[in-house]
Scaffold this motif. Structure first.
Motif, PDB file in Angstrom:
ATOM      1  N   ALA A   1       0.789  -1.202  -0.017  1.00  9.65           N
ATOM      2  CA  ALA A   1       0.017   0.101  -0.067  1.00  9.65           C
ATOM      3  C   ALA A   1       0.783   1.387   0.083  1.00  9.65           C
ATOM      4  N   GLY A   2       0.451   2.165  -0.745  1.00  6.87           N
ATOM      5  CA  GLY A   2       1.108   3.645  -0.797  1.00  6.87           C
ATOM      6  C   GLY A   2       1.159   4.343   0.596  1.00  6.87           C
ATOM      7  N   GLU A   3       1.426   5.387   0.487  1.00  9.29           N
ATOM      8  CA  GLU A   3       1.512   6.443   1.618  1.00  9.29           C
ATOM      9  C   GLU A   3       0.167   7.206   1.637  1.00  9.29           C
ATOM     10  N   ASP A   4      -0.577   7.013   0.538  1.00  5.38           N
ATOM     11  CA  ASP A   4      -1.888   7.426   0.457  1.00  5.38           C
ATOM     12  C   ASP A   4      -2.838   6.827   1.046  1.00  5.38           C
ATOM     13  N   PHE A   5      -2.633   5.610   1.493  1.00  6.77           N
ATOM     14  CA  PHE A   5      -3.647   4.478   1.758  1.00  6.77           C
ATOM     15  C   PHE A   5      -4.379   4.888   3.104  1.00  6.77           C
ATOM     16  N   SER A   6      -5.795   4.641   2.830  1.00  5.71           N
ATOM     17  CA  SER A   6      -6.788   5.037   4.168  1.00  5.71           C
ATOM     18  C   SER A   6      -7.474   3.839   4.323  1.00  5.71           C
ATOM     19  N   SER A   7      -8.284   3.811   5.408  1.00  5.38           N
ATOM     20  CA  SER A   7      -9.069   2.792   5.668  1.00  5.38           C
ATOM     21  C   SER A   7      -9.947   2.211   4.746  1.00  5.38           C
ATOM     22  N   LYS A   8     -10.431   3.301   4.091  1.00  2.00           N
ATOM     23  CA  LYS A   8     -11.586   2.993   2.921  1.00  2.00           C
ATOM     24  C   LYS A   8     -11.252   2.295   1.843  1.00  2.00           C
ATOM     25  N   ASP A   9      -9.684   2.159   1.798  1.00  2.00           N
ATOM     26  CA  ASP A   9      -9.281   1.654   0.726  1.00  2.00           C
ATOM     27  C   ASP A   9      -9.016  -0.035   0.810  1.00  2.00           C
ATOM     28  N   ALA A  10      -9.311  -0.380   2.106  1.00  2.00           N
ATOM     29  CA  ALA A  10      -9.020  -1.862   2.536  1.00  2.00           C
ATOM     30  C   ALA A  10     -10.036  -2.599   1.782  1.00  2.00           C
ATOM     31  N   GLU A  11      -9.701  -3.791   1.532  1.00  2.00           N
ATOM     32  CA  GLU A  11     -10.480  -4.766   0.717  1.00  2.00           C
ATOM     33  C   GLU A  11     -11.079  -5.921   1.577  1.00  2.00           C
ATOM     34  N   ILE A  12     -10.121  -6.163   2.625  1.00  2.00           N
ATOM     35  CA  ILE A  12     -10.309  -7.150   3.521  1.00  2.00           C
ATOM     36  C   ILE A  12     -10.804  -6.575   4.837  1.00  2.00           C
ATOM     37  N   TRP A  13     -11.973  -7.178   5.438  1.00  2.00           N
ATOM     38  CA  TRP A  13     -12.670  -6.518   6.550  1.00  2.00           C
ATOM     39  C   TRP A  13     -12.693  -7.781   7.791  1.00  2.00           C
ATOM     40  N   GLY A  14     -13.017  -7.378   8.999  1.00  2.00           N
ATOM     41  CA  GLY A  14     -12.990  -8.553   9.947  1.00  2.00           C
ATOM     42  C   GLY A  14     -14.561  -8.975   9.723  1.00  2.00           C
ATOM     43  N   PRO A  15     -14.761  -9.995  10.531  1.00  3.07           N
ATOM     44  CA  PRO A  15     -13.833 -10.755  11.566  1.00  3.07           C
ATOM     45  C   PRO A  15     -12.806 -11.370  10.723  1.00  3.07           C
ATOM     46  N   ILE A  16     -11.565 -11.182  11.386  1.00  6.85           N
ATOM     47  CA  ILE A  16     -10.060 -11.667  10.946  1.00  6.85           C
ATOM     48  C   ILE A  16      -9.482 -12.711  12.063  1.00  6.85           C
ATOM     49  N   PRO A  17      -9.203 -14.001  11.696  1.00  7.53           N
ATOM     50  CA  PRO A  17      -8.729 -14.795  12.614  1.00  7.53           C
ATOM     51  C   PRO A  17      -7.275 -14.023  13.055  1.00  7.53           C
ATOM     52  N   ALA A  18      -6.976 -14.070  14.403  1.00  6.67           N
ATOM     53  CA  ALA A  18      -5.577 -13.593  14.886  1.00  6.67           C
ATOM     54  C   ALA A  18      -4.802 -14.904  15.232  1.00  6.67           C
ATOM     55  N   VAL A  19      -5.605 -15.920  15.896  1.00  8.21           N
ATOM     56  CA  VAL A  19      -4.707 -17.084  16.253  1.00  8.21           C
ATOM     57  C   VAL A  19      -5.677 -18.453  16.008  1.00  8.21           C
ATOM     58  N   VAL A  20      -5.010 -19.369  15.413  1.00  8.00           N
ATOM     59  CA  VAL A  20      -5.732 -20.533  14.859  1.00  8.00           C
ATOM     60  C   VAL A  20      -5.197 -21.728  15.229  1.00  8.00           C
ATOM     61  N   MET A  21      -5.926 -22.751  15.786  1.00 10.65           N
ATOM     62  CA  MET A  21      -5.281 -23.851  16.311  1.00 10.65           C
ATOM     63  C   MET A  21      -6.002 -25.014  15.344  1.00 10.65           C
ATOM     64  N   SER A  22      -4.906 -25.982  14.904  1.00 10.99           N
ATOM     65  CA  SER A  22      -5.329 -26.925  13.878  1.00 10.99           C
ATOM     66  C   SER A  22      -4.882 -28.286  14.647  1.00 10.99           C
ATOM     67  N   SER A  23      -5.900 -29.207  14.673  1.00  6.32           N
ATOM     68  CA  SER A  23      -5.529 -30.419  15.541  1.00  6.32           C
ATOM     69  C   SER A  23      -5.826 -31.650  14.608  1.00  6.32           C
ATOM     70  N   TYR A  24      -4.774 -32.588  14.713  1.00  7.89           N
ATOM     71  CA  TYR A  24      -4.808 -34.007  13.823  1.00  7.89           C
ATOM     72  C   TYR A  24      -5.388 -34.948  15.090  1.00  7.89           C
ATOM     73  N   ARG A  25      -6.337 -35.596  15.032  1.00  3.06           N
ATOM     74  CA  ARG A  25      -7.047 -36.590  16.020  1.00  3.06           C
ATOM     75  C   ARG A  25      -6.842 -38.100  15.597  1.00  3.06           C
ATOM     76  N   LEU A  26      -6.369 -38.777  16.173  1.00  5.34           N
ATOM     77  CA  LEU A  26      -6.148 -40.233  16.029  1.00  5.34           C
ATOM     78  C   LEU A  26      -7.290 -40.763  16.310  1.00  5.34           C
ATOM     79  N   MET A  27      -8.332 -41.407  15.924  1.00  3.74           N
ATOM     80  CA  MET A  27      -9.460 -41.832  16.612  1.00  3.74           C
ATOM     81  C   MET A  27      -9.549 -43.420  16.678  1.00  3.74           C
ATOM     82  N   ASP A  28     -10.138 -43.972  17.455  1.00  2.81           N
ATOM     83  CA  ASP A  28     -10.447 -45.466  17.627  1.00  2.81           C
ATOM     84  C   ASP A  28     -10.657 -46.033  16.682  1.00  2.81           C
ATOM     85  N   SER A  29      -9.952 -47.179  16.154  1.00  6.63           N
ATOM     86  CA  SER A  29     -10.611 -48.092  15.012  1.00  6.63           C
ATOM     87  C   SER A  29     -12.078 -48.720  15.099  1.00  6.63           C
ATOM     88  N   THR A  30     -12.337 -48.843  16.650  1.00  8.76           N
ATOM     89  CA  THR A  30     -13.579 -49.765  16.769  1.00  8.76           C
ATOM     90  C   THR A  30     -14.611 -48.630  17.031  1.00  8.76           C
TER      91      THR A  30
END
Length: 487
Positions: A360-389
Protein backbone atom coordinates in the motif's frame (compact mmCIF):
# COMPACT_ATOMS: atom_id res chain seq x y z
CA UNK A 1 -17.93 13.80 104.51
CA UNK A 2 -16.14 10.64 105.58
CA UNK A 3 -18.69 8.48 103.77
CA UNK A 4 -18.25 10.52 100.62
CA UNK A 5 -14.49 10.14 100.87
CA UNK A 6 -14.77 6.39 101.32
CA UNK A 7 -17.18 6.15 98.39
CA UNK A 8 -14.79 8.09 96.19
CA UNK A 9 -11.87 5.99 97.38
CA UNK A 10 -13.77 2.80 96.71
CA UNK A 11 -14.75 4.01 93.23
CA UNK A 12 -11.17 4.91 92.44
CA UNK A 13 -10.07 1.46 93.61
CA UNK A 14 -12.65 -0.15 91.37
CA UNK A 15 -11.44 1.92 88.38
CA UNK A 16 -7.86 0.88 89.13
CA UNK A 17 -8.85 -2.76 89.34
CA UNK A 18 -10.75 -2.59 86.05
CA UNK A 19 -7.80 -0.84 84.38
CA UNK A 20 -5.37 -3.44 85.69
CA UNK A 21 -7.57 -6.32 84.51
CA UNK A 22 -8.01 -4.65 81.09
CA UNK A 23 -4.26 -4.16 80.80
CA UNK A 24 -3.61 -7.82 81.62
CA UNK A 25 -6.28 -8.94 79.13
CA UNK A 26 -4.75 -6.79 76.38
CA UNK A 27 -1.24 -8.11 77.07
CA UNK A 28 -2.41 -11.74 77.11
CA UNK A 29 -4.53 -11.18 74.00
CA UNK A 30 -1.57 -9.66 72.16
CA UNK A 31 0.62 -12.61 73.08
CA UNK A 32 -2.01 -15.13 71.97
CA UNK A 33 -2.76 -13.25 68.73
CA UNK A 34 0.95 -12.96 68.01
CA UNK A 35 1.38 -16.69 68.36
CA UNK A 36 -1.65 -17.37 66.18
CA UNK A 37 -0.55 -14.84 63.55
CA UNK A 38 2.70 -16.73 63.07
CA UNK A 39 0.73 -19.69 61.81
CA UNK A 40 -2.66 -18.48 60.65
CA UNK A 41 -3.51 -15.57 58.33
CA UNK A 42 -5.26 -12.92 60.39
CA UNK A 43 -4.65 -9.84 58.27
CA UNK A 44 -7.06 -8.17 55.86
CA UNK A 45 -5.84 -7.13 52.40
CA UNK A 46 -7.54 -3.88 51.39
CA UNK A 47 -5.55 -3.34 48.16
CA UNK A 48 -7.58 -3.31 44.93
CA UNK A 49 -5.72 -6.27 43.42
CA UNK A 50 -5.28 -8.21 46.70
CA UNK A 51 -1.52 -7.99 46.21
CA UNK A 52 -0.76 -9.35 49.66
CA UNK A 53 -2.87 -12.47 49.17
CA UNK A 54 -2.38 -15.65 47.18
CA UNK A 55 -4.67 -16.46 44.26
CA UNK A 56 -7.35 -19.10 44.62
CA UNK A 57 -5.54 -21.51 42.30
CA UNK A 58 -2.32 -21.13 44.28
CA UNK A 59 -4.19 -21.76 47.53
CA UNK A 60 -5.80 -24.89 46.07
CA UNK A 61 -2.44 -26.21 44.96
CA UNK A 62 -0.45 -25.63 48.13
CA UNK A 63 -3.43 -26.73 50.23
CA UNK A 64 -3.18 -30.17 48.62
CA UNK A 65 0.63 -30.26 48.82
CA UNK A 66 1.89 -33.44 50.48
CA UNK A 67 5.65 -33.06 50.08
CA UNK A 68 7.62 -30.87 52.54
CA UNK A 69 9.03 -27.69 50.99
CA UNK A 70 11.43 -25.15 52.51
CA UNK A 71 11.63 -21.45 51.60
CA UNK A 72 14.94 -19.93 52.72
CA UNK A 73 15.40 -16.17 52.39
CA UNK A 74 19.07 -15.16 52.38
CA UNK A 75 18.72 -12.08 54.57
CA UNK A 76 17.32 -11.12 57.92
CA UNK A 77 13.61 -10.46 57.65
CA UNK A 78 14.03 -6.87 58.81
CA UNK A 79 16.62 -6.06 56.16
CA UNK A 80 14.72 -7.84 53.39
CA UNK A 81 11.43 -6.09 54.19
CA UNK A 82 12.94 -2.62 54.54
CA UNK A 83 14.69 -2.66 51.15
CA UNK A 84 11.65 -1.58 49.08
CA UNK A 85 7.87 -1.67 49.32
CA UNK A 86 7.99 -4.50 46.78
CA UNK A 87 10.28 -6.50 49.07
CA UNK A 88 7.73 -6.07 51.85
CA UNK A 89 5.01 -7.39 49.55
CA UNK A 90 7.19 -10.30 48.42
CA UNK A 91 7.94 -11.17 52.03
CA UNK A 92 4.25 -11.20 52.90
CA UNK A 93 3.55 -13.44 49.89
CA UNK A 94 6.22 -15.92 51.01
CA UNK A 95 4.84 -15.91 54.53
CA UNK A 96 1.40 -16.60 53.08
CA UNK A 97 2.79 -19.74 51.41
CA UNK A 98 3.96 -20.94 54.83
CA UNK A 99 0.76 -19.92 56.62
CA UNK A 100 -1.52 -21.61 54.12
CA UNK A 101 0.27 -24.96 53.94
CA UNK A 102 1.38 -27.22 56.75
CA UNK A 103 4.08 -28.57 54.43
CA UNK A 104 5.77 -25.26 53.62
CA UNK A 105 8.22 -23.66 56.06
CA UNK A 106 9.98 -20.31 55.73
CA UNK A 107 13.23 -19.28 57.39
CA UNK A 108 15.62 -16.35 57.17
CA UNK A 109 19.37 -16.82 56.84
CA UNK A 110 21.70 -14.01 57.88
CA UNK A 111 23.74 -14.48 54.73
CA UNK A 112 26.31 -11.81 55.63
CA UNK A 113 26.99 -13.40 59.01
CA UNK A 114 26.97 -16.96 57.64
CA UNK A 115 29.06 -17.02 54.42
CA UNK A 116 29.47 -20.80 54.74
CA UNK A 117 25.81 -21.27 53.78
CA UNK A 118 26.73 -21.08 50.08
CA UNK A 119 28.74 -24.30 50.43
CA UNK A 120 25.45 -26.17 50.79
CA UNK A 121 24.47 -25.06 47.25
CA UNK A 122 27.68 -25.18 45.18
CA UNK A 123 25.79 -25.02 41.85
CA UNK A 124 24.29 -21.62 42.62
CA UNK A 125 25.87 -18.18 42.63
CA UNK A 126 24.12 -16.85 45.72
CA UNK A 127 23.85 -13.32 47.05
CA UNK A 128 22.03 -11.59 49.86
CA UNK A 129 18.30 -11.30 49.21
CA UNK A 130 18.02 -14.42 47.05
CA UNK A 131 15.57 -17.18 47.95
CA UNK A 132 16.16 -20.94 47.94
CA UNK A 133 13.10 -23.18 47.53
CA UNK A 134 13.82 -26.85 48.12
CA UNK A 135 12.26 -30.26 48.67
CA UNK A 136 13.85 -33.58 49.52
CA UNK A 137 14.50 -34.18 45.80
CA UNK A 138 15.65 -30.87 44.31
CA UNK A 139 16.01 -27.16 44.86
CA UNK A 140 15.70 -23.93 42.87
CA UNK A 141 17.28 -20.54 43.34
CA UNK A 142 14.99 -17.53 42.98
CA UNK A 143 17.17 -14.47 42.58
CA UNK A 144 15.92 -11.38 44.35
CA UNK A 145 15.53 -9.55 41.04
CA UNK A 146 13.31 -12.38 39.76
CA UNK A 147 10.67 -11.42 42.31
CA UNK A 148 9.82 -8.29 40.31
CA UNK A 149 9.09 -7.00 36.81
CA UNK A 150 11.04 -3.99 35.61
CA UNK A 151 10.47 -1.10 33.25
CA UNK A 152 12.63 1.60 31.69
CA UNK A 153 11.75 5.24 32.26
CA UNK A 154 11.92 7.88 29.53
CA UNK A 155 15.38 8.82 30.78
CA UNK A 156 16.59 5.22 30.52
CA UNK A 157 16.46 4.44 34.23
CA UNK A 158 15.40 1.00 35.38
CA UNK A 159 12.68 0.70 38.02
CA UNK A 160 10.37 -1.95 39.42
CA UNK A 161 7.05 -2.03 37.56
CA UNK A 162 5.19 -4.83 39.32
CA UNK A 163 5.55 -7.80 41.62
CA UNK A 164 5.86 -11.36 40.42
CA UNK A 165 6.66 -12.84 43.83
CA UNK A 166 3.71 -15.23 43.79
CA UNK A 167 4.55 -16.40 40.28
CA UNK A 168 8.25 -16.88 41.06
CA UNK A 169 7.77 -18.72 44.36
CA UNK A 170 4.93 -20.86 43.02
CA UNK A 171 7.02 -21.78 39.98
CA UNK A 172 9.86 -22.84 42.26
CA UNK A 173 7.51 -24.92 44.42
CA UNK A 174 6.05 -26.59 41.32
CA UNK A 175 9.54 -27.36 40.11
CA UNK A 176 10.85 -28.93 43.31
CA UNK A 177 7.81 -31.19 43.74
CA UNK A 178 7.28 -32.17 40.07
CA UNK A 179 8.17 -35.65 38.91
CA UNK A 180 8.33 -34.78 35.21
CA UNK A 181 8.89 -31.53 33.30
CA UNK A 182 7.32 -30.52 29.98
CA UNK A 183 10.02 -29.61 27.46
CA UNK A 184 9.85 -26.76 24.95
CA UNK A 185 12.37 -26.40 22.12
CA UNK A 186 12.68 -23.04 20.36
CA UNK A 187 13.79 -23.81 16.81
CA UNK A 188 16.62 -21.67 15.48
CA UNK A 189 18.77 -21.50 12.36
CA UNK A 190 16.50 -19.41 10.11
CA UNK A 191 16.85 -15.91 11.51
CA UNK A 192 14.06 -16.35 14.01
CA UNK A 193 13.05 -13.67 16.52
CA UNK A 194 14.34 -14.39 20.00
CA UNK A 195 11.08 -14.57 21.94
CA UNK A 196 13.08 -14.27 25.16
CA UNK A 197 10.17 -12.83 27.17
CA UNK A 198 7.95 -15.77 26.23
CA UNK A 199 10.69 -18.31 26.94
CA UNK A 200 11.24 -16.71 30.35
CA UNK A 201 7.51 -16.92 31.00
CA UNK A 202 7.47 -20.62 30.13
CA UNK A 203 10.48 -21.22 32.36
CA UNK A 204 8.73 -19.44 35.19
CA UNK A 205 5.75 -21.73 34.68
CA UNK A 206 7.86 -24.85 35.09
CA UNK A 207 8.57 -25.66 31.44
CA UNK A 208 12.05 -26.90 30.58
CA UNK A 209 13.14 -24.56 27.78
CA UNK A 210 15.93 -25.11 25.26
CA UNK A 211 16.88 -24.22 21.69
CA UNK A 212 17.07 -26.68 18.82
CA UNK A 213 18.30 -26.93 15.26
CA UNK A 214 16.22 -29.31 13.16
CA UNK A 215 19.12 -30.56 11.06
CA UNK A 216 21.21 -31.23 14.16
CA UNK A 217 18.61 -33.47 15.75
CA UNK A 218 17.26 -30.85 18.12
CA UNK A 219 13.70 -32.20 18.31
CA UNK A 220 14.36 -35.29 20.36
CA UNK A 221 11.77 -37.79 21.48
CA UNK A 222 11.56 -36.04 24.83
CA UNK A 223 10.55 -32.70 23.29
CA UNK A 224 6.88 -31.96 23.91
CA UNK A 225 6.50 -28.54 22.27
CA UNK A 226 8.30 -27.00 19.30
CA UNK A 227 8.33 -23.21 18.98
CA UNK A 228 8.94 -21.22 15.79
CA UNK A 229 8.98 -17.41 16.02
CA UNK A 230 9.08 -15.36 12.81
CA UNK A 231 11.78 -17.10 10.72
CA UNK A 232 13.18 -14.98 7.90
CA UNK A 233 14.50 -17.80 5.68
CA UNK A 234 12.54 -20.78 4.40
CA UNK A 235 12.81 -24.32 5.72
CA UNK A 236 14.20 -27.05 3.53
CA UNK A 237 12.05 -30.02 2.54
CA UNK A 238 14.09 -32.16 4.93
CA UNK A 239 13.30 -29.82 7.80
CA UNK A 240 9.61 -29.84 6.89
CA UNK A 241 9.68 -33.63 7.00
CA UNK A 242 11.28 -33.46 10.45
CA UNK A 243 8.49 -31.16 11.67
CA UNK A 244 5.86 -33.57 10.32
CA UNK A 245 7.63 -36.53 11.92
CA UNK A 246 7.80 -34.66 15.24
CA UNK A 247 4.05 -34.10 15.25
CA UNK A 248 3.30 -37.68 14.18
CA UNK A 249 5.60 -39.00 16.91
CA UNK A 250 5.79 -42.50 15.49
CA UNK A 251 2.01 -42.75 15.49
CA UNK A 252 1.68 -41.77 19.15
CA UNK A 253 1.12 -38.04 18.40
CA UNK A 254 0.75 -35.96 21.59
CA UNK A 255 2.97 -33.10 20.35
CA UNK A 256 2.40 -29.36 19.86
CA UNK A 257 3.91 -26.84 17.44
CA UNK A 258 3.60 -23.10 18.06
CA UNK A 259 4.17 -20.83 15.06
CA UNK A 260 4.21 -17.02 15.28
CA UNK A 261 4.46 -15.03 12.06
CA UNK A 262 6.31 -11.72 11.81
CA UNK A 263 5.53 -8.49 10.02
CA UNK A 264 8.87 -8.39 8.16
CA UNK A 265 8.95 -11.97 6.88
CA UNK A 266 9.52 -12.65 3.18
CA UNK A 267 7.67 -15.41 1.33
CA UNK A 268 8.43 -18.85 2.80
CA UNK A 269 6.97 -21.33 0.27
CA UNK A 270 7.90 -24.59 2.02
CA UNK A 271 6.83 -23.50 5.48
CA UNK A 272 3.63 -21.92 4.15
CA UNK A 273 2.76 -25.14 2.28
CA UNK A 274 3.26 -27.11 5.50
CA UNK A 275 0.88 -24.79 7.39
CA UNK A 276 -1.65 -25.02 4.55
CA UNK A 277 -1.75 -28.80 5.03
CA UNK A 278 -2.86 -28.06 8.58
CA UNK A 279 -5.55 -25.71 7.23
CA UNK A 280 -4.04 -22.28 7.97
CA UNK A 281 -2.63 -19.60 5.66
CA UNK A 282 -0.72 -16.49 6.78
CA UNK A 283 -1.84 -13.60 4.60
CA UNK A 284 -0.18 -10.45 3.30
CA UNK A 285 -0.28 -7.08 5.05
CA UNK A 286 -1.14 -6.04 8.59
CA UNK A 287 -4.40 -5.83 10.50
CA UNK A 288 -5.50 -2.35 11.62
CA UNK A 289 -8.39 -1.30 13.84
CA UNK A 290 -10.79 1.54 13.05
CA UNK A 291 -12.71 1.34 16.34
CA UNK A 292 -10.67 3.42 18.80
CA UNK A 293 -12.08 1.47 21.74
CA UNK A 294 -10.42 -1.66 20.35
CA UNK A 295 -6.99 -0.12 19.71
CA UNK A 296 -4.26 0.11 22.34
CA UNK A 297 -3.08 3.67 22.97
CA UNK A 298 -3.07 5.63 19.71
CA UNK A 299 -1.87 2.80 17.47
CA UNK A 300 -4.41 1.30 15.00
CA UNK A 301 -2.07 -1.65 14.36
CA UNK A 302 -2.10 -2.52 18.08
CA UNK A 303 -5.51 -4.15 18.09
CA UNK A 304 -7.19 -6.21 20.77
CA UNK A 305 -9.01 -9.44 19.97
CA UNK A 306 -12.11 -11.34 21.01
CA UNK A 307 -12.15 -14.86 22.41
CA UNK A 308 -13.61 -16.98 19.62
CA UNK A 309 -14.23 -20.15 21.67
CA UNK A 310 -14.99 -21.04 25.28
CA UNK A 311 -12.97 -24.19 25.96
CA UNK A 312 -9.64 -22.41 26.34
CA UNK A 313 -10.81 -18.91 27.23
CA UNK A 314 -12.71 -20.40 30.19
CA UNK A 315 -9.31 -21.30 31.68
CA UNK A 316 -8.70 -17.61 32.36
CA UNK A 317 -9.61 -15.99 35.66
CA UNK A 318 -11.20 -12.98 33.96
CA UNK A 319 -12.34 -13.10 30.33
CA UNK A 320 -13.17 -9.39 30.41
CA UNK A 321 -9.42 -8.70 30.09
CA UNK A 322 -8.56 -8.98 26.38
CA UNK A 323 -5.57 -10.35 24.52
CA UNK A 324 -3.50 -7.80 22.59
CA UNK A 325 -2.28 -9.04 19.20
CA UNK A 326 -0.27 -6.14 17.75
CA UNK A 327 1.29 -5.76 14.30
CA UNK A 328 -0.52 -8.87 13.14
CA UNK A 329 -0.65 -10.47 9.71
CA UNK A 330 -4.12 -11.70 8.76
CA UNK A 331 -4.79 -15.43 8.96
CA UNK A 332 -7.11 -17.46 6.75
CA UNK A 333 -8.72 -20.74 7.76
CA UNK A 334 -8.59 -22.98 4.68
CA UNK A 335 -11.01 -25.60 5.99
CA UNK A 336 -12.91 -26.53 9.14
CA UNK A 337 -12.70 -30.31 8.78
CA UNK A 338 -10.66 -32.51 6.47
CA UNK A 339 -10.12 -36.18 7.20
CA UNK A 340 -8.62 -36.21 10.71
CA UNK A 341 -7.79 -32.49 10.74
CA UNK A 342 -9.90 -29.90 12.57
CA UNK A 343 -9.30 -26.15 12.69
CA UNK A 344 -10.52 -23.81 15.44
CA UNK A 345 -10.20 -20.03 15.59
CA UNK A 346 -9.05 -19.13 19.09
CA UNK A 347 -8.72 -15.33 18.87
CA UNK A 348 -10.29 -13.04 16.29
CA UNK A 349 -10.31 -9.37 15.36
CA UNK A 350 -13.71 -7.66 15.19
CA UNK A 351 -15.73 -6.41 12.23
CA UNK A 352 -14.17 -2.96 12.53
CA UNK A 353 -10.71 -4.35 11.70
CA UNK A 354 -9.25 -4.21 8.21
CA UNK A 355 -6.05 -5.18 6.42
CA UNK A 356 -3.46 -2.81 4.99
CA UNK A 357 -1.58 -4.58 2.15
CA UNK A 358 2.20 -4.62 2.33
CA UNK A 359 2.43 -2.77 -1.02
CA UNK A 360 0.00 0.00 0.00
CA UNK A 361 1.14 3.54 -0.76
CA UNK A 362 1.48 6.43 1.67
CA UNK A 363 -1.96 7.69 0.62
CA UNK A 364 -3.65 4.47 1.82
CA UNK A 365 -6.66 5.04 4.07
CA UNK A 366 -9.03 2.66 5.80
CA UNK A 367 -11.65 3.08 3.08
CA UNK A 368 -9.17 1.53 0.61
CA UNK A 369 -9.04 -1.77 2.52
CA UNK A 370 -10.50 -4.77 0.70
CA UNK A 371 -10.39 -7.23 3.60
CA UNK A 372 -12.48 -6.59 6.69
CA UNK A 373 -13.19 -8.49 9.89
CA UNK A 374 -13.85 -10.73 11.53
CA UNK A 375 -10.24 -11.76 10.88
CA UNK A 376 -8.61 -14.73 12.65
CA UNK A 377 -5.64 -13.74 14.81
CA UNK A 378 -4.77 -17.14 16.35
CA UNK A 379 -5.88 -20.49 14.93
CA UNK A 380 -5.38 -24.02 16.23
CA UNK A 381 -5.32 -27.00 13.91
CA UNK A 382 -5.54 -30.48 15.42
CA UNK A 383 -4.90 -33.92 14.01
CA UNK A 384 -6.93 -36.44 15.98
CA UNK A 385 -6.27 -40.16 15.89
CA UNK A 386 -9.58 -41.94 16.47
CA UNK A 387 -10.26 -45.41 17.82
CA UNK A 388 -10.63 -47.95 15.01
CA UNK A 389 -13.61 -49.56 16.75
CA UNK A 390 -15.26 -46.33 17.92
CA UNK A 391 -15.07 -43.38 15.53
CA UNK A 392 -16.17 -40.96 18.27
CA UNK A 393 -13.35 -41.86 20.67
CA UNK A 394 -10.07 -39.95 20.41
CA UNK A 395 -6.93 -41.98 21.04
CA UNK A 396 -4.31 -39.25 20.63
CA UNK A 397 -3.83 -35.85 18.99
CA UNK A 398 -1.21 -33.33 17.94
CA UNK A 399 -1.74 -29.60 17.51
CA UNK A 400 -0.38 -26.73 15.44
CA UNK A 401 -1.14 -23.26 16.77
CA UNK A 402 -0.61 -20.39 14.34
CA UNK A 403 -0.53 -16.70 15.27
CA UNK A 404 -0.18 -13.83 12.86
CA UNK A 405 1.84 -11.83 15.39
CA UNK A 406 5.18 -12.51 17.02
CA UNK A 407 4.69 -9.20 18.87
CA UNK A 408 2.00 -10.77 21.05
CA UNK A 409 4.93 -12.47 22.83
CA UNK A 410 6.82 -9.24 23.53
CA UNK A 411 7.47 -8.22 27.12
CA UNK A 412 5.20 -5.15 26.85
CA UNK A 413 2.25 -7.46 26.13
CA UNK A 414 3.09 -10.49 28.27
CA UNK A 415 3.84 -8.45 31.38
CA UNK A 416 1.15 -5.83 30.96
CA UNK A 417 -1.59 -6.53 33.51
CA UNK A 418 -4.12 -4.79 31.24
CA UNK A 419 -3.95 -7.78 28.89
CA UNK A 420 -4.32 -11.54 29.25
CA UNK A 421 -1.52 -12.52 26.85
CA UNK A 422 0.58 -14.30 29.47
CA UNK A 423 -2.27 -16.06 31.21
CA UNK A 424 -3.93 -17.12 27.96
CA UNK A 425 -0.81 -18.57 26.32
CA UNK A 426 0.31 -20.46 29.42
CA UNK A 427 -3.17 -21.78 30.19
CA UNK A 428 -3.62 -22.89 26.57
CA UNK A 429 -0.30 -24.70 26.54
CA UNK A 430 -0.93 -26.28 29.94
CA UNK A 431 -4.23 -27.67 28.66
CA UNK A 432 -2.78 -29.05 25.43
CA UNK A 433 0.14 -30.66 27.28
CA UNK A 434 -2.11 -32.27 29.88
CA UNK A 435 -0.62 -30.29 32.76
CA UNK A 436 -3.78 -30.39 34.85
CA UNK A 437 -1.97 -29.55 38.07
CA UNK A 438 -0.20 -26.50 36.65
CA UNK A 439 -1.52 -22.98 36.99
CA UNK A 440 -0.64 -19.65 35.44
CA UNK A 441 -0.03 -16.69 37.76
CA UNK A 442 0.10 -13.17 36.37
CA UNK A 443 2.08 -10.21 37.80
CA UNK A 444 0.55 -7.82 40.35
CA UNK A 445 1.21 -4.11 40.74
CA UNK A 446 1.21 -2.46 44.18
CA UNK A 447 2.36 1.08 43.46
CA UNK A 448 -0.55 1.90 41.18
CA UNK A 449 -1.91 0.98 37.79
CA UNK A 450 -0.62 2.52 34.59
CA UNK A 451 -3.23 4.19 32.40
CA UNK A 452 -3.39 1.70 29.54
CA UNK A 453 -5.95 3.66 27.54
CA UNK A 454 -7.34 3.22 24.08
CA UNK A 455 -7.62 6.36 21.97
CA UNK A 456 -11.35 6.87 22.62
CA UNK A 457 -10.84 6.82 26.38
CA UNK A 458 -7.82 9.13 26.09
CA UNK A 459 -9.84 11.60 23.99
CA UNK A 460 -12.71 11.51 26.50
CA UNK A 461 -10.43 12.18 29.47
CA UNK A 462 -8.68 14.94 27.56
CA UNK A 463 -12.01 16.60 26.76
CA UNK A 464 -13.06 16.41 30.42
CA UNK A 465 -9.90 18.14 31.66
CA UNK A 466 -9.58 20.62 28.80
CA UNK A 467 -13.20 21.71 28.37
CA UNK A 468 -15.72 20.23 30.81
CA UNK A 469 -13.96 20.95 34.12
CA UNK A 470 -12.87 24.51 33.16
CA UNK A 471 -16.45 25.22 31.97
CA UNK A 472 -17.95 23.99 35.22
CA UNK A 473 -15.49 26.09 37.22
CA UNK A 474 -16.37 29.14 35.15
CA UNK A 475 -20.11 28.62 35.65
CA UNK A 476 -19.63 28.06 39.39
CA UNK A 477 -17.55 31.22 39.70
CA UNK A 478 -20.14 33.21 37.75
CA UNK A 479 -22.97 31.99 40.01
CA UNK A 480 -21.02 32.91 43.14
CA UNK A 481 -20.20 36.36 41.74
CA UNK A 482 -23.83 37.08 40.78
CA UNK A 483 -25.11 35.84 44.13
CA UNK A 484 -22.77 38.09 46.09
CA UNK A 485 -23.43 41.08 43.87
CA UNK A 486 -27.16 41.01 44.39
CA UNK A 487 -27.05 40.53 48.16
Amino acid sequence: MKKLFNAKTGLRGLYALVAAVAFIVVVVLNIVMGLLADRYPMNIDLTSDSVFELGDETLDFIGALEEPVKIQVLATEEKFVNTTVYNAQANEIMREFARRSDNIDISYIDYVADPTFAASYPDYSLKEGDVIVSSDERSRQVKTEELFNYTYSQTGGLSIASSRAEEAILSAVLYVVSDELTTVAAIEGHGEASGSAFLDLLGDNNYEVSTANLLLGGLTEGTDVALIIAPTTDYTEEEIDLLAAFLENGGAYGKTLLYFAGAEQPALPNLEAFLAEWGVAVGDGLVFETDQSRAYSTQPFYAITDYAEEIYSSLLKDTSIPVLVPVCRPLEVLYSFMENYTTTTLLTFGESAGVRPSDAGEDFSSKDAEIWGPIPAVVMSSYRLMDSTDATKEVASSHVIVSGSSEMLADYTLYNTAFSNAGYMVSLLNELCGRDGMIAVTPKSIVGNALNLNQAAADTIGMVFIAVIPALMLVFGLVVWLTRRHK
